[in-house]
Design an enzyme around this catalytic site. Sequence first.
Site, mmCIF file in Angstrom:
data_model
loop_
_atom_site.group_PDB
_atom_site.id
_atom_site.type_symbol
_atom_site.label_atom_id
_atom_site.label_comp_id
_atom_site.label_asym_id
_atom_site.label_seq_id
_atom_site.Cartn_x
_atom_site.Cartn_y
_atom_site.Cartn_z
ATOM 1 N N ARG A 175 0.806 -1.278 0.067
ATOM 2 C CA ARG A 175 0.132 0.075 -0.120
ATOM 3 C C ARG A 175 0.800 1.094 0.013
ATOM 4 O O ARG A 175 0.524 2.376 -0.650
ATOM 5 C CB ARG A 175 -0.946 -0.089 1.189
ATOM 6 C CG ARG A 175 -1.902 -0.964 1.065
ATOM 7 C CD ARG A 175 -3.115 -0.976 2.473
ATOM 8 N NE ARG A 175 -2.078 -1.037 3.600
ATOM 9 C CZ ARG A 175 -1.569 -2.517 4.251
ATOM 10 N NH1 ARG A 175 -2.055 -3.358 3.506
ATOM 11 N NH2 ARG A 175 -1.119 -2.171 5.265
ATOM 12 N N ARG A 273 11.368 0.663 7.887
ATOM 13 C CA ARG A 273 11.814 0.084 9.381
ATOM 14 C C ARG A 273 13.322 0.404 9.310
ATOM 15 O O ARG A 273 14.055 -0.105 8.428
ATOM 16 C CB ARG A 273 11.517 -1.510 9.592
ATOM 17 C CG ARG A 273 10.117 -1.601 9.748
ATOM 18 C CD ARG A 273 9.763 -1.007 11.178
ATOM 19 N NE ARG A 273 8.338 -1.730 11.285
ATOM 20 C CZ ARG A 273 6.998 -0.773 10.761
ATOM 21 N NH1 ARG A 273 7.273 0.293 10.252
ATOM 22 N NH2 ARG A 273 5.939 -0.905 11.129
ATOM 23 N N GLU A 302 17.042 3.110 16.909
ATOM 24 C CA GLU A 302 16.216 4.242 17.164
ATOM 25 C C GLU A 302 15.933 4.147 18.939
ATOM 26 O O GLU A 302 15.671 3.055 19.255
ATOM 27 C CB GLU A 302 15.121 4.097 16.570
ATOM 28 C CG GLU A 302 14.289 5.473 16.386
ATOM 29 C CD GLU A 302 13.195 5.361 15.277
ATOM 30 O OE1 GLU A 302 11.962 5.733 15.442
ATOM 31 O OE2 GLU A 302 13.333 4.696 14.185
ATOM 32 N N HIS A 320 11.326 10.115 12.758
ATOM 33 C CA HIS A 320 10.267 8.924 12.653
ATOM 34 C C HIS A 320 8.903 9.691 12.503
ATOM 35 O O HIS A 320 8.161 9.521 13.579
ATOM 36 C CB HIS A 320 10.039 8.233 13.940
ATOM 37 C CG HIS A 320 9.627 6.808 13.561
ATOM 38 N ND1 HIS A 320 10.126 5.622 14.105
ATOM 39 C CD2 HIS A 320 8.386 6.772 12.832
ATOM 40 C CE1 HIS A 320 9.290 4.705 13.797
ATOM 41 N NE2 HIS A 320 8.290 5.110 12.923
#
EC number: 1.1.1.29
Length: 382
Positions: A175, A273, A302, A320
């Site tokens: 998507r 990611r 992260e 992010h």
Amino acid sequence: MAKPVQIEVWNPNGKYRVVSTKPMPGTRWINLLIEQDCRVEICTEKKTILSVEDILALIGDKCDGVIGQLTEDWGEVLFSALSRAGGKAFSNMAVGYNNVDVNAANKYGVAVGNTPGVLTETTAELAASLSLAAARRIVEADEFMRAGRYDGWLPNLFVGNLLKGQTVGVIGAGRIGSAYARMMVEGFKMNLIYFDLYQSTRLEKFVTAYGEFLKANGEAPVTWRRASSMDEVLREADVISLHPVLDKTTFHLVNKESLKAMKKDAILINCSRGPVIDEAALVDHLRDNPMFRVGLDVFEDEPYMKPGLADMKNAIIVPHIASASKWTREGMATLAALNVLGKIKGYPVWSDPNRVEPFLDENVSPPAASPSIVNAKALGNA
């Protein structure tokens, strides 16, 4: 004994106790819970990341459900505590749930929710924004101006890349990857090469139709091709955007060898990611190839970055924020709250977690269902 944490309480006499580990955007999610007789407790601790001990204190002796965040470690300790407190559900305010031990949740009979279907376009928009910013060296130019270094127009000042007519490569045409591809093809008239284990027929039809439209209007048509391997995309694309799932097969998908395969002046974008890129190898590549550029919204460790990344002028780094549009973040909060509420009330699981528009219409009551429960089948209530 766990140290108490600061909270804000809504509807203190509510029958069901629902905890949110962070304040979340908007108030609709709060109101929806209150309307169903929930006491809502929101943690207001001035910490970016709550510890397991902090969350244990929030759960306490009685808790019907928790809304949490990707930064939290949801495993055996927390799910056992939530189960003992009578909890039926936990939901991330995120699509991803790499921070959740789903097997532990299954063991204790706790439903795990996530929030897909609401952040496709906003994530694709950020990937497109990073692509354009990297191609036209916008961040470098902004810093140059703010430093008072601009003395006048120069023919070679911050010369970047024209996107029109170049090739955009998409790795993972789901998507978000497909939405990004459509933006780059239609917005900048780029050709497309993509790699995915599954054929993206809808995307192919879109690019074909747009190419025919351009040709009918006297312009060069855009083209598409489905690559037989990821390496093919890396070699041929001028701009490459990563949109894979994160699992054992995609960890360090982009590494020293694959970086070498890319064009010297390629642009690499990652809003998926962090661990799909070997960040240390990326820093070395950026240092050795000053015309290579990268736009990153996520990082391998992260919230930390590998040493040297922040010093790279050819890297655009943002914290992010792919889903950080007002509508999207408020929608994520609503979906997370309704996941928890649905399990508390015994509602069924929504049939298609990627089509959640009925839950987001503020003018009508949401369906009596949990929008997305990732372990519904394991718990026997799919």
